[in-house]
Motif scaffolding. Structure first.
Motif, PDB file in Angstrom:
ATOM      1  N   ASP A   1       2.394  54.626   9.621  1.00  0.00           N
ATOM      2  CA  ASP A   1       2.323  56.069   9.861  1.00  0.00           C
ATOM      3  C   ASP A   1       1.994  56.745   8.526  1.00  0.00           C
ATOM      4  OD1 ASP A   1       2.512  58.584  10.965  1.00  0.00           O
ATOM      5  OD2 ASP A   1       4.712  58.606  11.054  1.00  0.00           O
TER       6      ASP A   1
ATOM      7  N   LEU B   1      -0.719  61.187  12.988  1.00  0.00           N
ATOM      8  CA  LEU B   1      -1.221  59.933  13.549  1.00  0.00           C
ATOM      9  C   LEU B   1      -1.445  60.072  15.053  1.00  0.00           C
ATOM     10  CD1 LEU B   1      -2.074  57.080  12.882  1.00  0.00           C
ATOM     11  CD2 LEU B   1       0.256  56.314  13.411  1.00  0.00           C
ATOM     12  N   GLN B   2      -0.492  60.722  15.729  1.00  0.00           N
ATOM     13  CA  GLN B   2      -0.632  60.911  17.175  1.00  0.00           C
ATOM     14  C   GLN B   2      -1.853  61.773  17.488  1.00  0.00           C
ATOM     15  OE1 GLN B   2       1.339  59.112  19.232  1.00  0.00           O
ATOM     16  NE2 GLN B   2      -0.288  59.734  20.647  1.00  0.00           N
TER      17      GLN B   2
ATOM     18  N   LYS C   1      -4.893  59.578  17.052  1.00  0.00           N
ATOM     19  CA  LYS C   1      -4.982  58.590  18.132  1.00  0.00           C
ATOM     20  C   LYS C   1      -5.432  59.249  19.439  1.00  0.00           C
ATOM     21  CE  LYS C   1      -1.755  55.007  16.595  1.00  0.00           C
ATOM     22  NZ  LYS C   1      -0.399  54.429  16.741  1.00  0.00           N
ATOM     23  N   ASN C   2      -4.928  60.449  19.696  1.00  0.00           N
ATOM     24  CA  ASN C   2      -5.325  61.166  20.919  1.00  0.00           C
ATOM     25  C   ASN C   2      -6.828  61.424  20.958  1.00  0.00           C
ATOM     26  OD1 ASN C   2      -2.684  61.249  21.695  1.00  0.00           O
ATOM     27  ND2 ASN C   2      -2.342  63.398  21.131  1.00  0.00           N
TER      28      ASN C   2
ATOM     29  N   ASN D   1      -8.279  55.552  15.382  1.00  0.00           N
ATOM     30  CA  ASN D   1      -7.161  54.623  15.192  1.00  0.00           C
ATOM     31  C   ASN D   1      -7.273  53.873  13.865  1.00  0.00           C
ATOM     32  OD1 ASN D   1      -5.897  54.867  17.916  1.00  0.00           O
ATOM     33  ND2 ASN D   1      -7.936  54.172  18.537  1.00  0.00           N
TER      34      ASN D   1
ATOM     35  N   ASP E   1      -7.776  51.014  12.561  1.00  0.00           N
ATOM     36  CA  ASP E   1      -8.203  49.684  13.003  1.00  0.00           C
ATOM     37  C   ASP E   1      -9.322  49.127  12.130  1.00  0.00           C
ATOM     38  OD1 ASP E   1     -10.238  51.413  13.635  1.00  0.00           O
ATOM     39  OD2 ASP E   1     -10.173  51.080  15.799  1.00  0.00           O
TER      40      ASP E   1
ATOM     41  N   LYS F   1      -6.400  49.446   8.437  1.00  0.00           N
ATOM     42  CA  LYS F   1      -5.179  48.946   9.085  1.00  0.00           C
ATOM     43  C   LYS F   1      -4.037  48.986   8.088  1.00  0.00           C
ATOM     44  CE  LYS F   1      -7.316  45.653  12.248  1.00  0.00           C
ATOM     45  NZ  LYS F   1      -7.797  44.276  12.372  1.00  0.00           N
TER      46      LYS F   1
END
Ligand code: 5GP
Ligand code: 5GP
Length: 228
Positions: A59, A148-149, A152-153, A157, A159, A227
């Motif tokens: 996070d 972060l949320q 992501k939404n 991400n 990744d 990541k």
């Protein structure tokens, strides 16, 4: 004492209050609330170290709450007499370990980082908040932003993928209502990656605002979200 004398005493009291009781005018214009992505702090040619409590959650972590001037410059180390005092924030330590983890080496609990931030930046906002309020406000701001949320939404991400800088900026703008500053650093292969997010906060340290001046960002149009 006659009516005139009474008024005189009252006036003197008011002046005294104004001088000594109310808090002095703040001597900065706004705050940058700065969050760091641990994956980017660690993915450089310089090593990082996890805190003694273990690997932090994947996070954003707090870097600091920094008083700033509208012109872009900032005050620092404003009060050598106001040393960091861990006893004043003992009730916040478990939350600080989670939300304001240190990644510098050698591994430590985090007090060094918090001490540095208080002494360099926090002491410049003492006209509006004491040490406990400084750390408490930063923790509340992090909860309020939930970056972060928000990312992501929007399908962004951590990744190792590359994302459009404007897409990241706009996702956060839609999520919190204000435009953030994005700062990048470089991984060992020289890829630019999302390192820090700057959000502007009013002088009370509680409300997000539009940035009077955005930090110079150093990000190209496509950046990696590493990541962790
Ligand atoms: P860097 O050179 O890594 O960008 O910043 C080093 C340190 O200088 C930061 O961690 C922070 O303490 C301070 N700093 C850098 N840029 C700013 C800024 O725009 N505003 C404030 N208040 N401090 C900054
Ligand atoms: P600033 O860049 O805010 O002036 O300084 C950050 C200081 O805090 C540096 O001395 C750095 O070694 C220390 N520090 C400890 N943990 C961290 C961390 O997780 N991130 C950053 N940026 N600095 C940390």
């Amino acid at each position: 004492m006659g009516a005139k004398g009474c008024v005189n005493v009252l006036l003197k009291l008011l002046v005294f209050q104004g001088l000594f009781v109310s808090r002095p005018q703040e001597d900065f214009d706004f705050f940058y609330f700065v969050l760091q992505w641990p994956g980017a702090y660690c993915d450089t040619s310089r090593a990082c170290c996890y805190p003694t409590s273990g690997k932090p959650a994947a996070d954003f972590g707090i870097h600091g709450l920094w008083p700033n001037y509208n012109g872009g410059s900032w005050p620092s180390n404003c009060d050598p007499d106001s040393q960091f005092d861990r006893s004043q924030i003992s009730d916040l330590v478990s939350s600080l370990k989670k939300n304001w983890p240190t990644l510098s080496c050698p591994s430590n609990e985090g007090f060094n980082f918090w001490e540095h931030e208080w002494e360099k930046h926090g002491t410049c906002s003492e006209s509006v908040m004491d040490q406990h309020e400084y750390f408490e406000n930063a923790l509340k701001l992090k909860q309020k932003a939930n970056l972060l949320q928000i990312l992501k939404n929007s399908g962004i991400n951590p990744d190792d993928g590359f994302y459009n800088l404007d897409k990241i900026t706009n996702a956060i703008k839609d999520g919190i209502g204000f435009t953030p500053g994005i700062e990048c650093n470089k991984d060992p292969e020289r890829n630019a990656q999302l390192h820090q997010i700057y959000i502007c906060v009013d002088t009370s340290g509680t409300e997000f605002i539009e940035c009077p001046v955005l930090p110079r960002g150093s990000c190209p149009s496509q950046i990696q979200f590493s990541k962790f």
